[in-house]
Design a protein around this motif. Structure first.
Motif, mmCIF file in Angstrom:
data_model
loop_
_atom_site.group_PDB
_atom_site.id
_atom_site.type_symbol
_atom_site.label_atom_id
_atom_site.label_comp_id
_atom_site.label_asym_id
_atom_site.label_seq_id
_atom_site.Cartn_x
_atom_site.Cartn_y
_atom_site.Cartn_z
ATOM 1 N N ILE A 1 27.745 -47.459 -8.906
ATOM 2 C CA ILE A 1 28.407 -45.943 -8.525
ATOM 3 C C ILE A 1 28.215 -45.161 -9.991
ATOM 4 N N ARG A 2 27.206 -44.054 -9.682
ATOM 5 C CA ARG A 2 26.563 -43.333 -10.877
ATOM 6 C C ARG A 2 27.586 -42.083 -10.923
ATOM 7 N N ARG A 3 27.882 -41.695 -9.753
ATOM 8 C CA ARG A 3 28.619 -40.142 -9.606
ATOM 9 C C ARG A 3 30.203 -40.487 -10.034
ATOM 10 N N PRO A 4 31.080 -39.203 -10.526
ATOM 11 C CA PRO A 4 32.216 -39.313 -10.871
ATOM 12 C C PRO A 4 33.139 -39.161 -9.501
ATOM 13 N N VAL A 5 32.828 -40.365 -8.641
ATOM 14 C CA VAL A 5 33.709 -40.165 -7.308
ATOM 15 C C VAL A 5 34.948 -41.289 -7.523
ATOM 16 N N ASP A 6 35.755 -40.939 -6.692
ATOM 17 C CA ASP A 6 36.877 -41.970 -6.435
ATOM 18 C C ASP A 6 37.167 -41.965 -4.885
ATOM 19 N N ILE A 7 36.576 -42.879 -4.341
ATOM 20 C CA ILE A 7 36.410 -42.869 -2.631
ATOM 21 C C ILE A 7 37.108 -44.173 -2.266
ATOM 22 N N SER A 8 38.190 -44.103 -1.540
ATOM 23 C CA SER A 8 39.011 -45.021 -1.125
ATOM 24 C C SER A 8 39.976 -44.746 0.103
ATOM 25 N N ALA A 9 40.321 -45.757 0.939
ATOM 26 C CA ALA A 9 41.053 -45.399 2.108
ATOM 27 C C ALA A 9 42.432 -44.772 1.725
ATOM 28 N N GLY A 10 42.887 -44.955 0.301
ATOM 29 C CA GLY A 10 44.167 -44.660 0.096
ATOM 30 C C GLY A 10 44.271 -43.082 -0.427
ATOM 31 N N ASN A 11 42.974 -42.363 -0.422
ATOM 32 C CA ASN A 11 42.980 -41.089 -1.118
ATOM 33 C C ASN A 11 42.925 -39.741 -0.233
ATOM 34 N N ALA A 12 43.162 -40.004 1.142
ATOM 35 C CA ALA A 12 43.315 -38.666 1.998
ATOM 36 C C ALA A 12 44.464 -38.066 1.741
ATOM 37 N N LYS A 13 44.570 -36.534 1.771
ATOM 38 C CA LYS A 13 45.116 -35.405 1.254
ATOM 39 C C LYS A 13 45.648 -34.713 2.475
ATOM 40 N N PRO A 14 46.944 -34.272 2.837
ATOM 41 C CA PRO A 14 46.944 -33.274 3.812
ATOM 42 C C PRO A 14 46.290 -31.876 3.720
ATOM 43 N N GLY A 15 45.423 -31.762 4.746
ATOM 44 C CA GLY A 15 44.614 -30.495 4.626
ATOM 45 C C GLY A 15 43.297 -30.853 4.621
ATOM 46 N N ASP A 16 42.927 -32.161 4.212
ATOM 47 C CA ASP A 16 41.496 -32.670 4.418
ATOM 48 C C ASP A 16 41.023 -32.598 5.675
ATOM 49 N N LYS A 17 39.585 -32.509 5.692
ATOM 50 C CA LYS A 17 38.926 -32.495 7.169
ATOM 51 C C LYS A 17 38.354 -33.783 7.291
ATOM 52 N N VAL A 18 38.393 -34.206 8.623
ATOM 53 C CA VAL A 18 37.774 -35.640 8.911
ATOM 54 C C VAL A 18 36.628 -35.179 9.707
ATOM 55 N N ILE A 19 35.349 -35.879 9.241
ATOM 56 C CA ILE A 19 34.171 -35.795 9.819
ATOM 57 C C ILE A 19 33.641 -37.111 10.142
ATOM 58 N N LEU A 20 33.057 -37.028 11.344
ATOM 59 C CA LEU A 20 32.594 -38.201 12.183
ATOM 60 C C LEU A 20 30.784 -38.068 12.016
ATOM 61 N N SER A 21 30.073 -39.108 11.593
ATOM 62 C CA SER A 21 28.707 -38.689 11.344
ATOM 63 C C SER A 21 27.819 -38.696 12.738
ATOM 64 N N GLY A 22 28.375 -39.160 13.676
ATOM 65 C CA GLY A 22 27.524 -38.897 14.960
ATOM 66 C C GLY A 22 28.032 -39.424 16.229
ATOM 67 N N ASN A 23 27.240 -39.725 17.385
ATOM 68 C CA ASN A 23 27.779 -40.329 18.552
ATOM 69 C C ASN A 23 28.374 -41.804 18.453
ATOM 70 N N ILE A 24 29.358 -42.085 18.869
ATOM 71 C CA ILE A 24 29.892 -43.370 18.763
ATOM 72 C C ILE A 24 29.820 -44.259 20.059
ATOM 73 N N GLY A 25 30.062 -45.642 19.758
ATOM 74 C CA GLY A 25 30.160 -46.472 20.928
ATOM 75 C C GLY A 25 28.740 -47.274 21.180
ATOM 76 N N ASP A 26 27.581 -46.834 20.613
ATOM 77 C CA ASP A 26 26.334 -47.337 21.049
ATOM 78 C C ASP A 26 26.183 -48.907 20.769
ATOM 79 N N HIS A 27 26.658 -49.079 19.442
ATOM 80 C CA HIS A 27 26.373 -50.658 19.242
ATOM 81 C C HIS A 27 27.334 -51.579 20.285
ATOM 82 N N GLY A 28 28.438 -51.445 20.384
ATOM 83 C CA GLY A 28 29.221 -52.235 21.279
ATOM 84 C C GLY A 28 28.910 -52.328 22.492
ATOM 85 N N MET A 29 28.324 -50.918 23.310
ATOM 86 C CA MET A 29 27.914 -51.169 24.534
ATOM 87 C C MET A 29 26.517 -51.873 24.789
#
Lengths: 364, 364
Positions: free
Chosen positions: B178-206
């Motif tokens: 990890i070279r950047r000064p990031v702090d990414i964890s499932a515990g870090n979401a804050k009210p107001g944050d936006k939720v982004i999905l990277s693309g179409n879902i379900g392809d693998h399972g189907m």
């Protein structure tokens, strides 16, 4: 990457070239138990398939772990290793699959000169496996971690349908840090070096055979599974002139010696009378018709050290509980290159080659 | 260890305490397929057994990887992760178990903000497995490594008797930096944050369901298995204000959102109409009666980012082949804490909880 093994790019390639010139050909159409034995068939599969396909200098070292620096930082080098465990039965005298999985990965890090820091643990469970058994195995892993001062910091759990696995398989991977200026690899043995064995051999393999009911013997034999990190630390406090270290698991001491002889392009001559074997283990091996030198251990290592420090390293090892029966069992010579020779107590000499397969499958 | 997550020891403990107060109790006597589903039963097993027994601050983060520094060196932090793969069948449209094993571990490193560097590969083979299939899987792993610029540097091979495994299981572990000064964890979401999905879902399972013959459909659906490292790199070039990243594998997008809501002690509100699903996948899901939000993906991630950078991150993602269908699908709110709410196109709102088990077992 900036230092350590990467400095010796030319040397790595020349070893890879050397191995390639004698590289075995994989002729099998189907996987057999022999491919998991740690003997010749395993080495053929690894060299003729995996190393061919995945080719890179770190993998081509063919050591039990990869060693690298991060981004050329002047900090310590990192060691990284993995092992899956499929031992049957999963509980046996002296331990269980969990203790084996923790100690095995600790030892694969340790024999690079690394101090083990962090482990991963990944479980493949068969539907119907008792949760109490899983808890017992996990507790045993936690105890093994505590003894060696490592932590399981990440993991995974998968379940497969009944009949599609055998109760429980465990994979552990590990990360350690190499703080000393050592360069330990199966390719570093030099003529004149002393060969040290850290203690009595064959206990693990025979304990599993007895637990499996595969041998009709009432002997009191327990697995030697143990973390060797403190023992190796004591050795490296004596000298940095440790050239090779290998824990002698699948395929036993003979496989380890053959790997070193082949990768270092030297011969290794062993004095059979000096190899420590407990009487109960020797008796069990005789009943099964197996040489203890071919039997798996889970808490024993082979060290190849500069001849000048052989005795000092031996003394240091014997002061440690996991090295108290250590012996100098032989030495490295120039010829015949790539061979392991055994001097027997009766004055004879014979070539000790790896077995093609394993007389004791699923030992770890 | 000196920096990064360790600085927030107090915060880690408070999250662990919070989870402990709501910690599920493991009542099962035997392992069931549900324990491998990535849903509630899996989380119960992990939290009530493994985390209890192995307890340490890094593991208690419950992220898909552990992040640490070595010896307090000021160099970059290290990410370390593992996954075992037991997908059935091992070959399927869009990939195979080998491609999945490489991309899966790359993605688990990537979602910590790490650049993946080195992988291990450990194979558990069933006696009788065709060597040609093993070569095909290994080649596919090598291709996946080449795309992402990683190397398989260490490995292991075990063989179990016929009938004691299901052809081939693969474990990969990975090390990244990890070279950047990031702090990414499932515990870090804050009210107001936006939720982004990277693309179409379900392809693998189907794709797996169709390959298995479990659904009578001629649809042209391929697994989305892909390395997300370049996509995440592009996102982190826009901003370091990425708070959570998770690849949405077993348990689908719903499991990931629930983990984030629970670990961050926030609510997440999703607009169902904005969730991208291809028509063929939606049709297949309808036949099986499964919500695509519960179906596994192998090349999709959920990102929770500061509201001020949501649009900029989205634009950057859409310029990348693996993010071209990215959408902002919702946002983080204060209440109801630990819950995921779905606004339906018909004006309703419902709670989207994890499933207890998996409607599609052995998907990865």
């Amino acid at each position: 990457m900036s230092e350590g093994r990467e400095r010796k790019q030319g040397e790595v390639v020349s070893m890879a070239e050397r191995l390639r010139s004698t590289k075995p050909i994989l002729r099998d159409e189907f996987i057999t138990m022999a491919h998991g034995s740690g003997g010749k068939a395993t080495h053929t599969l690894i060299e003729a398939l995996f190393v061919e396909v995945f080719r890179n200098p770190l993998l081509e070292m063919l050591d039990d772990q990869a060693v690298f620096s991060i981004d050329g930082h002047p900090g310590p080098r990192i060691a990284f290793t993995t092992d899956s465990f499929v031992v049957s039965p999963i509980f046996f005298p002296g331990g269980d699959i969990g203790k084996l999985a923790v100690n095995g990965t600790i030892n694969d890090l340790t024999v690079s000169g690394a101090e083990p820091l962090y482990l991963s643990a990944s479980f493949i469970l068969e539907e119907g496996f008792p949760v109490d058994n899983l808890r017992r195995v996990a507790s045993s892993m936690a105890e093994a971690c505590a003894e060696a001062g490592v932590a399981i910091v990440t993991g995974d759990t998968k379940v497969v349908n009944r009949g599609k696995a055998d109760g429980l398989f465990i994979n552990t991977a590990g990360v350690g840090v190499i703080r000393r200026p050592v360069d330990i690899s199966a390719g570093n043995a030099k003529p004149g070096d002393k060969v040290i064995l850290s203690g009595n051999i064959g206990d693990h393999g025979m304990a599993i055979m007895i637990a499996r009911g595969g041998i009709d013997l009432e002997a009191d034999i327990a697995s030697d599974t143990a973390p060797l990190s403190a023992l190796v630390k004591a050795m490296l406090e004596v000298t940095t002139e440790v050239h090779c270290l290998k824990d002698a698991t699948r395929g036993g001491v003979v496989s380890v010696l053959n790997e070193i002889a082949r990768h270092s392009d030297v011969a290794i001559v062993i004095d059979e009378a000096s190899v420590p074997v407990r009487n109960e283990v020797r008796a069990a091996c005789e009943i099964l018709g197996i040489d203890p030198l071919h039997v798996a251990n889970e808490g024993k290592l082979v060290a190849v050290v500069d001849r000048g420090v052989g005795e000092d390293v031996l003394v240091a090892m014997r002061q440690h509980p996991y090295g108290q029966h250590a012996e100098i069992i032989g030495e490295v010579t120039e010829e015949p290159k790539g061979r392991v020779l055994l001097h027997t107590p009766f004055g004879g000499t014979r070539v000790m080659d790896m077995l093609v397969g394993d007389p004791l499958p699923r030992i770890c």
